[in-house]
Design a protein around this motif. Structure first.
Motif, PDB file in Angstrom:
ATOM      1  N   MET A  70       0.832  -1.209   0.000  1.00 54.85           N
ATOM      2  CA  MET A  70       0.000   0.000   0.000  1.00 54.85           C
ATOM      3  C   MET A  70       0.863   1.253   0.000  1.00 54.85           C
ATOM      4  O   MET A  70       0.556   2.232  -0.692  1.00 54.85           O
ATOM      5  CB  MET A  70      -0.930   0.002   1.219  1.00 54.85           C
ATOM      6  N   GLU A  71       1.959   1.244   0.760  1.00 51.92           N
ATOM      7  CA  GLU A  71       2.842   2.417   0.797  1.00 51.92           C
ATOM      8  C   GLU A  71       3.464   2.670  -0.569  1.00 51.92           C
ATOM      9  O   GLU A  71       3.571   3.820  -1.010  1.00 51.92           O
ATOM     10  CB  GLU A  71       3.929   2.224   1.859  1.00 51.92           C
ATOM     11  N   GLN A  72       3.887   1.599  -1.249  1.00 53.00           N
ATOM     12  CA  GLN A  72       4.432   1.756  -2.593  1.00 53.00           C
ATOM     13  C   GLN A  72       3.396   2.349  -3.537  1.00 53.00           C
ATOM     14  O   GLN A  72       3.701   3.178  -4.393  1.00 53.00           O
ATOM     15  CB  GLN A  72       4.915   0.407  -3.115  1.00 53.00           C
ATOM     16  N   TYR A  73       2.141   1.907  -3.368  1.00 44.77           N
ATOM     17  CA  TYR A  73       1.069   2.445  -4.196  1.00 44.77           C
ATOM     18  C   TYR A  73       0.856   3.933  -3.939  1.00 44.77           C
ATOM     19  O   TYR A  73       0.700   4.722  -4.880  1.00 44.77           O
ATOM     20  CB  TYR A  73      -0.237   1.692  -3.949  1.00 44.77           C
ATOM     21  N   PHE A  74       0.855   4.342  -2.667  1.00 46.21           N
ATOM     22  CA  PHE A  74       0.634   5.754  -2.348  1.00 46.21           C
ATOM     23  C   PHE A  74       1.759   6.632  -2.893  1.00 46.21           C
ATOM     24  O   PHE A  74       1.513   7.756  -3.340  1.00 46.21           O
ATOM     25  CB  PHE A  74       0.487   5.941  -0.837  1.00 46.21           C
ATOM     26  N   VAL A  75       2.991   6.133  -2.855  1.00 44.01           N
ATOM     27  CA  VAL A  75       4.109   6.881  -3.445  1.00 44.01           C
ATOM     28  C   VAL A  75       3.880   7.061  -4.946  1.00 44.01           C
ATOM     29  O   VAL A  75       4.044   8.155  -5.497  1.00 44.01           O
ATOM     30  CB  VAL A  75       5.447   6.156  -3.177  1.00 44.01           C
ATOM     31  N   ASN A 103      -7.337  -6.193  -2.540  1.00 41.84           N
ATOM     32  CA  ASN A 103      -6.548  -7.412  -2.689  1.00 41.84           C
ATOM     33  C   ASN A 103      -5.485  -7.221  -3.767  1.00 41.84           C
ATOM     34  O   ASN A 103      -5.401  -6.171  -4.405  1.00 41.84           O
ATOM     35  CB  ASN A 103      -7.438  -8.626  -2.977  1.00 41.84           C
ATOM     36  N   ARG A 104      -4.683  -8.261  -3.982  1.00 46.43           N
ATOM     37  CA  ARG A 104      -3.542  -8.114  -4.880  1.00 46.43           C
ATOM     38  C   ARG A 104      -3.953  -7.920  -6.337  1.00 46.43           C
ATOM     39  O   ARG A 104      -3.307  -7.166  -7.075  1.00 46.43           O
ATOM     40  CB  ARG A 104      -2.621  -9.335  -4.747  1.00 46.43           C
ATOM     41  N   MET A 105      -5.007  -8.599  -6.753  1.00 49.34           N
ATOM     42  CA  MET A 105      -5.503  -8.405  -8.113  1.00 49.34           C
ATOM     43  C   MET A 105      -5.927  -6.959  -8.330  1.00 49.34           C
ATOM     44  O   MET A 105      -5.596  -6.330  -9.346  1.00 49.34           O
ATOM     45  CB  MET A 105      -6.679  -9.354  -8.375  1.00 49.34           C
ATOM     46  N   GLU A 106      -6.648  -6.405  -7.375  1.00 50.58           N
ATOM     47  CA  GLU A 106      -7.097  -5.016  -7.486  1.00 50.58           C
ATOM     48  C   GLU A 106      -5.925  -4.050  -7.450  1.00 50.58           C
ATOM     49  O   GLU A 106      -5.922  -3.042  -8.169  1.00 50.58           O
ATOM     50  CB  GLU A 106      -8.088  -4.721  -6.350  1.00 50.58           C
ATOM     51  N   MET A 107      -4.899  -4.367  -6.643  1.00 55.98           N
ATOM     52  CA  MET A 107      -3.718  -3.504  -6.598  1.00 55.98           C
ATOM     53  C   MET A 107      -2.993  -3.507  -7.932  1.00 55.98           C
ATOM     54  O   MET A 107      -2.520  -2.471  -8.405  1.00 55.98           O
ATOM     55  CB  MET A 107      -2.787  -3.959  -5.475  1.00 55.98           C
ATOM     56  N   ASN A 108      -2.902  -4.668  -8.562  1.00 57.76           N
ATOM     57  CA  ASN A 108      -2.269  -4.735  -9.884  1.00 57.76           C
ATOM     58  C   ASN A 108      -3.004  -3.862 -10.891  1.00 57.76           C
ATOM     59  O   ASN A 108      -2.381  -3.204 -11.737  1.00 57.76           O
ATOM     60  CB  ASN A 108      -2.231  -6.183 -10.382  1.00 57.76           C
ATOM     61  N   ILE A 109      -4.321  -3.840 -10.798  1.00 57.56           N
ATOM     62  CA  ILE A 109      -5.114  -2.995 -11.695  1.00 57.56           C
ATOM     63  C   ILE A 109      -4.818  -1.515 -11.433  1.00 57.56           C
ATOM     64  O   ILE A 109      -4.594  -0.732 -12.364  1.00 57.56           O
ATOM     65  CB  ILE A 109      -6.618  -3.289 -11.522  1.00 57.56           C
ATOM     66  N   LEU A 110      -4.828  -1.142 -10.152  1.00 60.76           N
ATOM     67  CA  LEU A 110      -4.578   0.263  -9.802  1.00 60.76           C
ATOM     68  C   LEU A 110      -3.189   0.710 -10.238  1.00 60.76           C
ATOM     69  O   LEU A 110      -3.023   1.811 -10.796  1.00 60.76           O
ATOM     70  CB  LEU A 110      -4.751   0.461  -8.294  1.00 60.76           C
ATOM     71  N   ARG A 111      -2.186  -0.129  -9.987  1.00 57.75           N
ATOM     72  CA  ARG A 111      -0.834   0.230 -10.391  1.00 57.75           C
ATOM     73  C   ARG A 111      -0.719   0.307 -11.907  1.00 57.75           C
ATOM     74  O   ARG A 111      -0.015   1.156 -12.455  1.00 57.75           O
ATOM     75  CB  ARG A 111       0.174  -0.782  -9.834  1.00 57.75           C
ATOM     76  N   GLY A 112      -1.430  -0.578 -12.589  1.00 62.55           N
ATOM     77  CA  GLY A 112      -1.416  -0.549 -14.050  1.00 62.55           C
ATOM     78  C   GLY A 112      -2.009   0.734 -14.601  1.00 62.55           C
ATOM     79  O   GLY A 112      -1.504   1.298 -15.585  1.00 62.55           O
ATOM     80  N   ILE A 113      -3.088   1.201 -13.977  1.00 64.13           N
ATOM     81  CA  ILE A 113      -3.704   2.462 -14.408  1.00 64.13           C
ATOM     82  C   ILE A 113      -2.723   3.613 -14.249  1.00 64.13           C
ATOM     83  O   ILE A 113      -2.572   4.472 -15.140  1.00 64.13           O
ATOM     84  CB  ILE A 113      -4.990   2.733 -13.610  1.00 64.13           C
TER      85      ILE A 113
END
Length: 259
Positions: A192-197, A231-241
């Motif tokens: 989550m922290e990596q995503y927020f960065v 979840n991890r699948m959703e995180m992959n989608i968010l990071r991909g966007i």
């Protein structure tokens, strides 16, 4: 436990409603059907409406009177949409389920009946007086009469829900989006922290976030995402966007420089 619950239909006029009631019963795991003086049964329309619940119809017991249908029952609940002159204990479907399951918990081998009346007139006052409780479904007062199959479905559903809860069984089934169970695992705090960065970086790049005047944007976004259980699948989608957004920004900048 629900094997000892019987649904009693009194003087049903349309065989399709018998089939609809049978289908509702099978959906919720109730198997005993007793028909008191049905106008037409057996009938092809009943089988058609049962839609796979033919075993309920085949095992249905047909009797001449309500007294015969209830002879061995220790608890009887009758459905009624109308007010009666003599006040009687009235419960809603959820309370009715509690009454039934409490009785079966106390006497596991006893028989309990849920009685449903005629499509056009319901149960008579005399028939209702044979019931310890009256069940009222709190429907729209301007259109309170339910189809017979729908009424059976409501009471059977409440019975099943209460029964599952008392047995400690889940009442909802998680939808599986992928066969890979790892994708359904919740993300870690580090992920989550990596995503927020990454998110903050992109928001700055598209001029949505001013680093000099952030106005609590990131804390608010953290609170928003914290409620989601990603979840991890959703995180992959968010990071991909976010990654594709950065690529689009880069392509646009490169095109502007070529001009």
């Amino acid at each position: 436990m629900l094997d000892n619950v019987r649904v009693v239909l009194v003087n049903t006029s349309h065989p399709g409603n018998i089939g609809g009631a049978a289908r509702a019963m099978k959906n919720m795991g109730v198997s005993q059907l007793v028909l008191v003086d049905p106008r037409r049964f057996p009938d092809q329309q009943a089988s058609a409406r049962a839609a796979g619940a033919d075993d309920i119809l085949q095992n249905a017991r047909v009797v001449a009177t309500l007294e015969e249908a209830l002879a061995d029952c220790v608890l009887v609940l009758g459905t009624s949409a109308r007010d009666r002159r003599i006040p009687w204990p009235v419960v809603d479907p959820r309370e009715a389920a509690d009454k039934v399951l409490d009785q079966l918990a106390e006497l596991p081998d006893c028989q309990v009946a849920l009685v449903f009346g005629r499509e056009d007139a319901g149960l008579t006052s005399e028939e209702l007086q044979r019931c310890q409780f009256h069940v009222h479904i709190p429907s729209n007062p301007d259109f309170s009469s339910l189809n017979l199959g729908a009424a059976v479905q409501v009471l059977s559903y409440e019975l099943r829900m209460q029964s599952l809860q008392r047995q400690g069984q889940p009442t909802s089934k998680q939808k599986v989006e992928t066969a890979n169970s790892q994708n359904e695992m919740p993300v870690t705090g580090d992920e989550m922290e990596q995503y927020f960065v990454h998110l903050q970086q992109v928001l700055v790049e598209i001029d949505f976030l001013d680093p000099q005047q952030p106005r609590h944007l990131m804390p608010r976004l953290r609170r928003l995402y914290g409620r989601m259980g990603i979840n991890r699948m959703e995180m992959n989608i968010l990071r991909g966007i976010l990654t594709q957004t950065q690529k689009a920004i880069g392509m646009k900048s490169a095109g502007e420089r070529r001009r």
